[in-house]
Design an enzyme around this catalytic site. Sequence first.
Site, PDB file in Angstrom:
ATOM      1  N   TYR A  84      -0.841  -9.539   1.249  1.00  0.00           N
ATOM      2  CA  TYR A  84       0.116  -8.805   1.750  1.00  0.00           C
ATOM      3  C   TYR A  84       0.052  -9.377   3.294  1.00  0.00           C
ATOM      4  CZ  TYR A  84      -3.202  -5.747   3.986  1.00  0.00           C
ATOM      5  OH  TYR A  84      -4.076  -5.274   4.559  1.00  0.00           O
ATOM      6  N   HIS A 134     -10.601  -2.557  -0.856  1.00  0.00           N
ATOM      7  CA  HIS A 134     -11.291  -2.116   0.030  1.00  0.00           C
ATOM      8  C   HIS A 134     -12.487  -1.048  -0.906  1.00  0.00           C
ATOM      9  CE1 HIS A 134      -9.181  -2.655   3.545  1.00  0.00           C
ATOM     10  NE2 HIS A 134      -8.132  -2.673   2.609  1.00  0.00           N
ATOM     11  N   ARG A 188      -3.064 -11.553   4.283  1.00  0.00           N
ATOM     12  CA  ARG A 188      -4.475 -10.984   3.923  1.00  0.00           C
ATOM     13  C   ARG A 188      -4.591 -11.644   2.593  1.00  0.00           C
ATOM     14  NH1 ARG A 188      -8.036  -7.570   5.100  1.00  0.00           N
ATOM     15  NH2 ARG A 188      -9.122  -9.291   4.938  1.00  0.00           N
ATOM     16  N   TYR A 203       1.017  -1.109  -0.026  1.00  0.00           N
ATOM     17  CA  TYR A 203      -0.165  -0.005  -0.139  1.00  0.00           C
ATOM     18  C   TYR A 203       0.874   1.483   0.037  1.00  0.00           C
ATOM     19  CZ  TYR A 203      -4.449  -2.492   1.526  1.00  0.00           C
ATOM     20  OH  TYR A 203      -5.440  -3.335   1.092  1.00  0.00           O
ATOM     21  N   HIS A 246      -7.585  -8.150  -1.801  1.00  0.00           N
ATOM     22  CA  HIS A 246      -8.644  -7.709  -1.663  1.00  0.00           C
ATOM     23  C   HIS A 246      -8.707  -6.318  -2.237  1.00  0.00           C
ATOM     24  CE1 HIS A 246      -6.706  -6.873   2.113  1.00  0.00           C
ATOM     25  NE2 HIS A 246      -7.396  -5.615   1.990  1.00  0.00           N
TER      26      HIS A 246
END
Lengths: 178, 283
Positions: free
Chosen positions: B185, B200, B195, B146, B198
């Site tokens: 990640y 968000h 995780r 991110y 995905h």
Amino acid sequence: MITPGQTVGPFFGQALPYDGGNELVPVGRPDAIRLHGFVHDGDGTPIPDAMIEIWQADATGRVPRETGSLHRDGWTFTGWGRAETERTGHYSFTTVRPGPTEEGKAPFFAVVVFARGLLDRLFTRIYLPGHPANDDDPLLASLTEEERATLVATDEPTGLRFDIRLQGEGETVFLQHD
Amino acid sequence: MSTTPKSDAAEETAVPSSDAAVTTQQEISAEIEELASAAQHAGGEARQPSIDYPPYRSSILRHPTKDLRHADPETIERWAPCFGHRDVHPLEADLTIGAHAGTNSQVSGEPIGERITVSGRVVDGEGRPVAGQLVEIWQANAAGRYVHKNEQHPAPLDPNFTGVGRCLTGPDGSYHFQTIKPGPYPWGNHRNAWRPAHIHFSIFGNAFTQRLVTQMYFPGDPLFALDPIYQAITDQKARDALLATYDHDLTVPEYSMGYRWDIVLTGGDRTWMEPEEPKEHSE
């Protein structure tokens, strides 16, 4: 099937907060107030990665239907704002006190709370201290005195203070709307 | 009431190790399994995440312990904020054009990764389209990184990818994003925690009470069973509602893959599952 919620996670800071998000009216406008407070966890520790959104009527009680919250022009009241908590767990909005949407109704800020660690968003309300209509509000009337105190802001010279406690002593009353 | 199977099970897992570095995936998986079977026995598998879900360690001190209070929506809550073309530039729906869409950035390279279109409709509980409303997304890059000051995963940043997008739904509730497929990640919940990939999503409805923030996943991810955030929804069908489906009609020949994901907002009819109402049967 209703789409379930999931936590906002730790990385929303790049995406959701934006300049002016917490200024529903410009700072310094004569009727502007500061609505602010801290968000705490079950240990009383401030939460530095929470996000608060408010949605409200204007001072006359009118429900805003204007666009422009993401690029405010300084004149249009859109009624909606977004603030992330700072490192200290503090959030702050510049806005006006909402008026009653109907005569005799208790005005409030509608609030939604997001945070890392919070698996789904939480709804609550911020009522105005000492408002005469509070006594007749169905939600406030259904609560104990202690619970009611978690939903009513505190007056300050510059506006209103409202702390949010996700858990534990003084836990904020959170809502479901069936 | 005080001795439902669910609360017994919760009792046993109420004090998990707080040392994320030594908690293993096996231990987390065992907790997930235990809570899943407890929910099944209680006959109340959660269609929304259980906010009290200790396998997701960060939830332990951040969930309310008291029941949510019922409140009939008042006028302000039956309306939602309005967003329009003043708020969102059409290019903000394309995350592949390099750096911040809608700004005069000089960055013009393309991000690394598998190009995808993500498209679907936002509807309310009765299937009515949510038109002209704001959809916001954010995601990791193809390497699972991110753009965020708190990000510690030492995977490469992509100078051409911010992972942030916005759009307004069309008259039929449709939304449409062009992006790249995010990578899985690692995170700090327990040792070697990962995780599932995905995106968000933040969504507004026609009423404030329909506000939703959630995550869209990709079909067939091997990390689903291991992930305490995804598994906090104990109802399999509800979990499945977070999965996009591969849609060949959304692909662009010799350019990009396509995924469809529809979003159904509630008016608030069934938000929480905690076992306040004991099942009426005798053992």
